[in-house]
Design a protein around this motif. Structure first.
Motif, PDB file in Angstrom:
ATOM      1  N   GLY A 113       0.825  -1.198   0.000  1.00  0.00           N
ATOM      2  CA  GLY A 113       0.000   0.000   0.000  1.00  0.00           C
ATOM      3  C   GLY A 113       0.861   1.251   0.000  1.00  0.00           C
ATOM      4  O   GLY A 113       1.980   1.251   0.485  1.00  0.00           O
ATOM      5  N   GLY A 115       1.355   5.553   0.721  1.00  0.00           N
ATOM      6  CA  GLY A 115       1.053   6.373   1.895  1.00  0.00           C
ATOM      7  C   GLY A 115       2.215   7.212   2.378  1.00  0.00           C
ATOM      8  O   GLY A 115       3.317   7.057   1.910  1.00  0.00           O
ATOM      9  N   THR A 116       1.911   8.114   3.346  1.00  0.00           N
ATOM     10  CA  THR A 116       0.606   8.266   3.950  1.00  0.00           C
ATOM     11  C   THR A 116       0.145   9.732   3.894  1.00  0.00           C
ATOM     12  O   THR A 116       0.433  10.512   4.790  1.00  0.00           O
ATOM     13  CB  THR A 116       0.644   7.874   5.443  1.00  0.00           C
ATOM     14  OG1 THR A 116       1.869   8.420   5.995  1.00  0.00           O
ATOM     15  CG2 THR A 116       0.664   6.398   5.661  1.00  0.00           C
ATOM     16  N   GLN A 143      -6.960  -3.620   2.013  1.00  0.00           N
ATOM     17  CA  GLN A 143      -5.677  -4.227   1.624  1.00  0.00           C
ATOM     18  C   GLN A 143      -5.584  -5.668   2.126  1.00  0.00           C
ATOM     19  O   GLN A 143      -5.004  -6.531   1.475  1.00  0.00           O
ATOM     20  CB  GLN A 143      -4.501  -3.426   2.191  1.00  0.00           C
ATOM     21  CG  GLN A 143      -4.316  -2.047   1.574  1.00  0.00           C
ATOM     22  CD  GLN A 143      -3.276  -1.247   2.344  1.00  0.00           C
ATOM     23  OE1 GLN A 143      -2.096  -1.353   2.100  1.00  0.00           O
ATOM     24  NE2 GLN A 143      -3.735  -0.456   3.311  1.00  0.00           N
ATOM     25  N   ARG A 153      -0.021  -0.866   4.460  1.00  0.00           N
ATOM     26  CA  ARG A 153       0.280   0.402   5.116  1.00  0.00           C
ATOM     27  C   ARG A 153      -1.033   1.051   5.552  1.00  0.00           C
ATOM     28  O   ARG A 153      -2.091   0.704   5.028  1.00  0.00           O
ATOM     29  CB  ARG A 153       1.003   1.342   4.148  1.00  0.00           C
ATOM     30  CG  ARG A 153       2.417   0.873   3.781  1.00  0.00           C
ATOM     31  CD  ARG A 153       3.360   2.045   3.686  1.00  0.00           C
ATOM     32  NE  ARG A 153       3.457   2.712   4.968  1.00  0.00           N
ATOM     33  CZ  ARG A 153       3.845   3.981   5.142  1.00  0.00           C
ATOM     34  NH1 ARG A 153       4.158   4.717   4.108  1.00  0.00           N
ATOM     35  NH2 ARG A 153       3.909   4.516   6.335  1.00  0.00           N
ATOM     36  N   THR A 155      -1.895   3.751   4.671  1.00  0.00           N
ATOM     37  CA  THR A 155      -2.081   4.465   3.396  1.00  0.00           C
ATOM     38  C   THR A 155      -2.520   5.918   3.569  1.00  0.00           C
ATOM     39  O   THR A 155      -2.254   6.729   2.697  1.00  0.00           O
ATOM     40  CB  THR A 155      -3.027   3.761   2.386  1.00  0.00           C
ATOM     41  OG1 THR A 155      -4.360   3.776   2.877  1.00  0.00           O
ATOM     42  CG2 THR A 155      -2.579   2.323   2.107  1.00  0.00           C
ATOM     43  N   ILE A 375      -5.351   9.170  -1.395  1.00  0.00           N
ATOM     44  CA  ILE A 375      -5.582   7.733  -1.539  1.00  0.00           C
ATOM     45  C   ILE A 375      -7.012   7.517  -2.020  1.00  0.00           C
ATOM     46  O   ILE A 375      -7.930   8.248  -1.644  1.00  0.00           O
ATOM     47  CB  ILE A 375      -5.337   7.007  -0.193  1.00  0.00           C
ATOM     48  CG1 ILE A 375      -3.869   7.107   0.210  1.00  0.00           C
ATOM     49  CG2 ILE A 375      -5.794   5.545  -0.272  1.00  0.00           C
ATOM     50  CD1 ILE A 375      -2.881   6.403  -0.716  1.00  0.00           C
ATOM     51  N   MET A 380      -7.444   1.540  -5.400  1.00  0.00           N
ATOM     52  CA  MET A 380      -6.828   0.400  -4.706  1.00  0.00           C
ATOM     53  C   MET A 380      -7.375  -0.929  -5.252  1.00  0.00           C
ATOM     54  O   MET A 380      -6.624  -1.878  -5.489  1.00  0.00           O
ATOM     55  CB  MET A 380      -7.110   0.525  -3.204  1.00  0.00           C
ATOM     56  CG  MET A 380      -6.346  -0.444  -2.343  1.00  0.00           C
ATOM     57  SD  MET A 380      -6.644  -0.126  -0.579  1.00  0.00           S
ATOM     58  CE  MET A 380      -5.407   1.111  -0.235  1.00  0.00           C
TER      59      MET A 380
END
Lengths: 496, 217
Positions: A113, A115-116, A143, A153, A155, A375, A380
């Motif tokens: 992932g 990030g952040t 995730q 993460r 994220t 994000i 994702m």
């Protein structure tokens, strides 16, 4: 310069120049206690400029201390993420003719992932807004549910949690996924609390050290500088035996030379400096070699992350990491697009493919849009699809015995139908089938009347409604709560 | 070299991004008795305007702009002290620029400074890791009408708010406009802390600064 010069000698060249810079100029350590410790350990230190130089002897000692295999495990400490599978340690100074881009690596890359940042595109409304602790829990759950994401993460930053949001984010990571996780604290004082939580989850310090499920990461300000806070954080994590990623964020043309080779020297020098420092102060410290670098957009002064150069320079970093025998964490699967569009598709792949071809251990970017500043839940989900397709591509054409195929071809020549063959039925499953991208006829596609954005949103909502990683034992949750209350006040509690 | 030629070459040194040449030509101009204000207006300003046009047309990029700005600044450092007492270079406004306390990021802030200078603002760059009080006192000393505050970290964003608050306490809020920037900054944050504007990059920072001092963009 002949093409094969770069191909065979890139790592030696970059290493040699980094050593030259570190021995002649060094790196800045704006932290008195660390300076004194480095001086006592044998580093030449100039106290006025706070510059520390690296001698060939220190480099040699550090390389000898550097652990050969750094692995991240799941929360149970049982299964390692699929990187360094016994890859042979390269001997420094020896060119490896098979080291070029395009040679299929033997091991696959992990995806992690992004990030952040502080912003998220709301899953329901699509509106960009500040991210919250609830987003951290949701994005970690997503995730956890997405099969192509190997390392999780937070994220996003939980902007509703005040100064200690880093600790809340680490706690929620540990609660909402059993995959390996990566995060950091922003203050050295909070490292101890984070470590307490990690040890509580692992069942003690020894269990954690043997099979860590957590790595941290810190970025230099290139070239040659880590902030005092980051220096103190890294030393504190190292003291507790937690794997640390030295994560360069060089900007070609701004904080590093504009040529990719020159930028790679800055990336490598910054990482090598602290690799040596940490190995001398904490021999055997688990370290990862990271780069989320890119090049400046010279029209706007912004740092684009969907640039082809991002994948290229970070693939160079992955190659340097392999030269030192360190696992690499590289920024890719990145995009500057603001929505799920053609630009996102192009940039996500063009920044991931060089890393896949180079065999980067961790590719860092799942869920990120708009140059990593926001994000996106839907991105994702789509990234999971991209990774699945890219992983299929990386399998290449496998060599195997052809007797059965040749017999089949002979039997069916001319104008035969292979769809009837048992061989087809047995083997076609290696073909990749998309879960989101449409291969329908125009009419079917039209009748379904659902855009890729809508499909991804539906899937995200469905996963959030039905998926929950296996829970921590209640005693461990209570322990995490107790640790957090010391920093966040007696009212702090976990949602169910 | 004729006086016209010196002025033309001053402009060209900015267009070509040659700070050393610009300084040499500025010294030569003073030696030859040229009016420093004419050198600035017809040489340096003409040059930086041409750089701006080339940038707008897509022929020039940021490095061309930055080095052109550096050449202009270098020559100004020679010419400005030579201005007669009643002469003043025409400027659009005085800006105090810096990165807030706890934040060591410099490149974006410096880029904004160069762009503002190149566009006719007089910029006082107070550097990085500066507390709110330093912004306010620098603004007072420089008689500035604008403060530009950069924060690249989510943890240092609140320092921008402190600048707005300390300006109020110092009774300077009416005279000084505050513009903020940095990777995590949004218009929403600017509104929340009562800043006068947010710019997402160095080019829009110039447009914002002009707008805040009432100059047509």
């Amino acid at each position: 310069m002949p093409a094969d010069y770069q191909r065979d000698s890139l790592v030696e060249l970059v290493h040699e120049k980094s050593v030259e810079i570190l021995s002649q100029v060094g790196f800045c350590v704006p932290e008195q206690e660390a300076l004194l410790r480095l001086e006592a350990a044998g580093f030449p230190v100039d106290h006025e400029s706070q510059m520390v130089r690296v001698t060939p002897e220190l480099l040699e000692t550090a390389l000898a201390h550097l652990p050969r295999h750094v692995k991240l495990y799941d929360r149970a400490g049982e299964t390692p993420a699929p990187f360094p599978r016994g890859a042979p340690r390269r001997t420094l100074g020896q060119a490896d003719p098979g080291d070029g881009l395009g040679d299929a690596p033997e091991r696959g890359s992990c995806f992690m992932g992004a990030g952040t940042p502080v912003k998220v595109f709301d899953l329901v409304t699509g509106v960009r807004r500040p991210a919250t602790r609830q987003d951290v829990c949701n994005l970690v759950t997503l995730q956890d549910a997405l099969p192509q994401v190997d390392i999780v993460r937070p994220t996003v930053t939980a902007t509703d949690q005040g100064d200690c949001s880093d600790l809340v984010e680490i706690a929620e990571l540990l609660r909402y996924t059993d995959k390996p996780v990566v995060h950091r604290t922003l203050s050295p004082e909070r490292v101890d609390a984070a470590v307490e939580m990690l040890f509580a989850v692992a069942g003690g310090e020894d269990a954690f050290r043997a099979h860590p499920n957590f790595a941290t990461l810190y970025c230099p300000i290139s070239p040659g500088f880590f902030t005092s806070e980051n220096v103190r954080c890294m030393l504190r994590w190292a003291q507790h035996g937690v794997p640390i990623t030295l994560l360069s964020m060089a900007m070609g043309g701004a904080s590093a030379p504009a040529t990719l080779l020159g930028e790679l020297v800055v990336i490598n020098t910054d990482i090598l400096a602290w690799m040596v420092a940490l190995q001398i102060l904490y021999p055997g410290a688990a370290l990862l070699y990271g780069s989320v670098s890119s090049v400046l957009d010279m029209r706007t002064g912004l740092l684009p992350l969907g640039a082809p150069e991002r994948g290229m320079v970070n693939a160079g970093a992955a190659r340097m990491a392999r030269f030192y025998g360190m696992p690499s964490m590289c920024g890719g699967l990145s995009s500057d697009a603001k929505e799920l569009d053609a630009q996102a598709g192009f940039e996500k792949l063009i920044t991931a493919v060089p890393l896949l071809l180079e065999g980067a251990d961790i590719i860092y970017g799942v869920g990120a849009t708009d140059a990593g500043s926001t994000i996106s839940y839907v991105q994702m989900v789509l990234d999971n699809e991209f990774i699945a397709g890219a992983r299929r591509m990386m399998q290449g054409i496998s060599l195997h015995d052809l007797d059965e195929e040749v017999a089949l071809i002979k039997d069916n020549t001319p104008r035969g139908n292979f769809l009837k063959a048992k061989h087809t039925r047995r083997t076609f499953r290696e073909h990749w089938l998309p879960g989101i991208l449409s291969r329908d006829t125009y009419e079917t596609w039209q009748a379904k009347n659902e855009t890729i954005y809508e499909i991804c949103r539906r899937k995200a909502q469905d996963m959030l409604a039905h998926h929950r990683a296996s829970r921590l034992p209640s005693g461990v949750e209570a322990e995490l709560e107790r640790i957090l209350r010391r920093y966040l006040g007696p009212d702090f509690h976990f949602e169910l | 070299m004729s006086k016209e030629e010196i002025i033309t070459r001053l402009a060209q040194s900015v267009i070509d991004g040659e700070p050393e040449d610009a300084v040499e030509l500025a010294k030569q101009a003073l030696d030859e008795g040229l009016d420093p204000l004419v050198c600035i207006n017809q040489g340096l300003t003409a040059g930086i305007n041409r750089v701006g046009e080339l940038f707008a047309s897509g022929e020039y990029f940021l490095p061309d702009l930055i080095i052109g700005g550096e050449a202009m600044k270098a020559a100004l450092a020679v010419l400005e002290p030579a201005l007669a007492g009643d002469q003043e270079r025409q400027i659009l406004g005085r800006v105090v620029l810096g990165t807030v306390r706890g934040d060591l990021h410099e490149i974006g802030k410096t880029l904004v400074g160069t762009m503002l200078t190149a566009n006719g603002f007089l910029v006082t760059d107070i550097g990085i890791d500066k507390p709110a009080a330093d912004f306010v006192s620098a603004a007072r000393e420089a008689n500035a009408t604008l403060i530009g505050a950069s924060a690249l970290l989510t943890t240092t964003m609140p320092e921008q708010q402190k600048i707005v608050e300390e300006l109020k306490e110092a009774g300077l809020r009416d005279q000084v406009r505050v513009m903020i920037g940095g990777a995590p900054i949004t218009q929403g944050w600017a509104d929340k802390i009562g800043a006068d504007g947010y710019a997402e990059d160095a080019i829009s920072a110039v447009a914002l600064a002009k707008q805040l001092v009432g100059v047509p963009v």
